[in-house]
Scaffold this motif. Structure first.
Motif, PDB file in Angstrom:
ATOM      1  N   PRO A 243       0.816  -1.214   0.000  1.00  0.00           N
ATOM      2  CA  PRO A 243       0.000   0.000   0.000  1.00  0.00           C
ATOM      3  C   PRO A 243       0.858   1.276   0.000  1.00  0.00           C
ATOM      4  N   VAL A 244       0.196   2.411  -0.295  1.00  0.00           N
ATOM      5  CA  VAL A 244       0.898   3.690  -0.368  1.00  0.00           C
ATOM      6  C   VAL A 244       1.652   3.930   0.936  1.00  0.00           C
ATOM      7  N   PRO A 245       2.971   4.142   0.855  1.00  0.00           N
ATOM      8  CA  PRO A 245       3.747   4.292   2.089  1.00  0.00           C
ATOM      9  C   PRO A 245       3.627   5.672   2.729  1.00  0.00           C
ATOM     10  N   GLN A 246       3.994   5.731   3.992  1.00  0.00           N
ATOM     11  CA  GLN A 246       4.041   6.980   4.739  1.00  0.00           C
ATOM     12  C   GLN A 246       5.470   7.523   4.690  1.00  0.00           C
ATOM     13  N   VAL A 247       5.602   8.864   4.620  1.00  0.00           N
ATOM     14  CA  VAL A 247       6.908   9.519   4.535  1.00  0.00           C
ATOM     15  C   VAL A 247       7.184  10.282   5.830  1.00  0.00           C
ATOM     16  N   GLU A 248       8.386  10.131   6.356  1.00  0.00           N
ATOM     17  CA  GLU A 248       8.832  10.892   7.521  1.00  0.00           C
ATOM     18  C   GLU A 248      10.265  11.352   7.283  1.00  0.00           C
ATOM     19  N   TRP A 249      10.565  12.575   7.715  1.00  0.00           N
ATOM     20  CA  TRP A 249      11.934  13.085   7.642  1.00  0.00           C
ATOM     21  C   TRP A 249      12.522  13.136   9.048  1.00  0.00           C
ATOM     22  N   LEU A 250      13.763  12.647   9.178  1.00  0.00           N
ATOM     23  CA  LEU A 250      14.462  12.628  10.455  1.00  0.00           C
ATOM     24  C   LEU A 250      15.738  13.459  10.349  1.00  0.00           C
ATOM     25  N   PHE A 251      16.133  14.061  11.464  1.00  0.00           N
ATOM     26  CA  PHE A 251      17.377  14.818  11.538  1.00  0.00           C
ATOM     27  C   PHE A 251      18.259  14.200  12.605  1.00  0.00           C
ATOM     28  N   ASN A 252      19.425  13.718  12.199  1.00  0.00           N
ATOM     29  CA  ASN A 252      20.364  13.057  13.116  1.00  0.00           C
ATOM     30  C   ASN A 252      19.679  11.974  13.951  1.00  0.00           C
ATOM     31  N   GLY A 253      18.785  11.228  13.283  1.00  0.00           N
ATOM     32  CA  GLY A 253      18.154  10.073  13.919  1.00  0.00           C
ATOM     33  C   GLY A 253      16.830  10.327  14.588  1.00  0.00           C
ATOM     34  N   TYR A 254      16.398  11.602  14.679  1.00  0.00           N
ATOM     35  CA  TYR A 254      15.138  11.917  15.356  1.00  0.00           C
ATOM     36  C   TYR A 254      14.170  12.601  14.381  1.00  0.00           C
ATOM     37  N   LYS A 255      12.891  12.290  14.535  1.00  0.00           N
ATOM     38  CA  LYS A 255      11.887  12.900  13.686  1.00  0.00           C
ATOM     39  C   LYS A 255      11.917  14.420  13.839  1.00  0.00           C
ATOM     40  N   ILE A 256      11.864  15.123  12.709  1.00  0.00           N
ATOM     41  CA  ILE A 256      11.999  16.577  12.727  1.00  0.00           C
ATOM     42  C   ILE A 256      10.825  17.214  13.448  1.00  0.00           C
TER      43      ILE A 256
END
Length: 441
Positions: A243-256
């Motif tokens: 199914p359509v995936p979810q997108v997340e951006w992380l900075f140095n290992g932690y969610k922004i």
């Protein structure tokens, strides 16, 4: 004609009793219109200086700043200063001064600027799929003073209740795309100077019947992105999955955390292209605190994958190549490279010691005005022949040292023996001949 004035020092030869009759104040001006300031003095023989903030722009009837679009004239004892066409840059303090800086009046000019808005992504039409997660559309206010208010609307119907509005209502987020989200969406920005509108058309396609489930995949074009400090930085990843995936951006290992000070000017956008999706992260006025590793994490029920890119204003990791004894490298950085550092160690050593590191000077020919810096050296100047080494390199600019190359380069310089062997053979032959001749005689 200009009176006797020492402009560089801001001093004027004048009477200490000179006074200005005009009172200062705050003036509101609209972009594109003309604005006139009047300064009446008791003694018109005293030189009159007009300043924009601390910069002198006119003295008496002479314009000093010829690029500012100014006019100045005298009407009796009144100096008339005109901005012919007001621009946003004219939002400043303009002062009329006499003999000393404290003998002055100040006009605070506030320029009203009509809003200008842009929608990101800027494709005009966005192709989404039912089930797509966290679809983000951002309305960027590029201009506007006073700060405009931003409103999102949907044409022909109300804005769906399941759409979230963030960042002062400038960004809309659709947690999960459904058919009722299809339609044209307007971003409207308005202030006292006017309004502007931008539109994006969201098309929503049904998932294919019998569509095979697939693990998500993700990739990015680069593992390092050079940026300029205090300027905007954008980078992205491409991905897909069913199914359509979810997108997340992380900075140095932690969610922004978009409420974090260093990410307050950060926006995230998504775009559906032909057979895959693209997520773009844009950081406005990036600071050194925001230099680091950014991971694009893509997840659906079948798994999760990430692609990492290092973003920095410091030099990136060098790309090394070796041709016999010549070591060449390419380093990416926008700010000028000041120095390279070449380090070596024996093959079995654990560390690169400071005493085995050499500074390499930068040449003008290393850079052609882009973000790539190339250089080469002969390792024979640094290493002994016949030994096995590993070499590493890093570069420095005004922001500091960058990272070393991803992998150390293994090097062994061969001993030069051919010429020596040939010479030895000749000497041996001559010796043999001399012995033979002596024997014969």
């Amino acid at each position: 004609m200009m009176k006797l004035v020492l402009i560089g020092l801001g001093l004027l030869i004048a009477s200490t009793t000179a006074q200005i009759r005009t009172k200062g104040g705050t003036l509101i001006a609209k972009e594109g219109e003309a604005l006139t300031l009047r300064c009446e003095v008791e003694d018109p023989t005293i030189a009159i200086i007009w300043r924009k903030n601390s910069d002198v722009v006119a003295v008496d009837d002479e314009i000093i700043d010829t690029y500012g679009g100014y006019e100045v004239s005298m009407e009796g004892s009144t100096s008339v200063f005109t901005i012919k066409r007001v621009e946003p840059i004219n939002s400043a303090n303009y002062s009329c001064a006499l003999a000393e800086p404290e003998v002055s009046v100040t006009f605070v000019i506030k320029v009203q600027v009509k809003p200008l808005v842009l929608i990101s992504p800027d494709t005009g039409i966005y192709h989404a799929r039912v089930g797509e997660k966290n679809l983000v559309i951002t309305c960027h206010v590029k201009e506007g003073n006073p700060k405009p208010g931003v409103v999102w609307t949907k044409q022909t119907s109300k804005l769906p209740e399941d759409i979230k509005q963030e960042h002062g209502r400038a960004r809309i987020v659709i947690p999960e795309v459904k058919k009722h989200h299809a339609g044209k969406y307007n971003c409207l920005a308005e202030n006292v100077a006017g309004m502007d509108r931008a539109t994006i058309d969201i098309h929503v396609a049904e998932p294919l019947q019998g569509e095979r489930e697939e693990k998500p995949w993700v990739k990015n074009e680069d593992t390092f992105i050079p940026v300029r400090k205090n300027q905007n930085a954008s980078f992205w990843c491409t991905y897909d999955g069913t199914p359509v995936p979810q997108v997340e951006w992380l900075f140095n290992g932690y969610k922004i955390n978009f409420n974090d000070e260093k990410f307050k000017k950060t926006s995230e956008t998504a775009q559906r292209l032909n057979g895959y999706s693209k997520s773009t992260l844009t950081i406005g006025d990036i600071t050194e605190e925001a230099f680091g590793d950014y991971a694009c994490r893509i997840s659906n029920k079948l798994g999760s994958v990430i692609a990492v890119v290092h973003v920095s204003g410091r030099p990136g990791p060098p790309q090394l190549s070796l041709d016999e004894s010549e070591l060449s490298w390419t380093v990416r950085a926008f700010d000028k490279i000041l120095e390279y550092q070449l380090c070596h160690r024996l093959e079995n050593a654990d560390h690169f010691l400071p005493e085995n590191c050499n500074s390499v000077r930068v040449k003008k020919s290393d850079n052609n005005g882009d973000d790539k810096w190339t250089h080469s050296v002969d390792l024979g100047s640094f290493l002994e022949h016949g030994q096995k080494y590993q070499v590493q390199l890093k570069a420095r600019n005004a922001l500091g040292w960058g990272s070393m190359a991803k992998d150390a380069m293994s090097v062994e310089l061969q001993r030069v023996q051919k010429e020596e062997t040939k010479g030895s053979a000749i000497i041996s032959a001559i010796s043999t001949l001399l012995v033979t001749l002596i024997y014969l005689f």
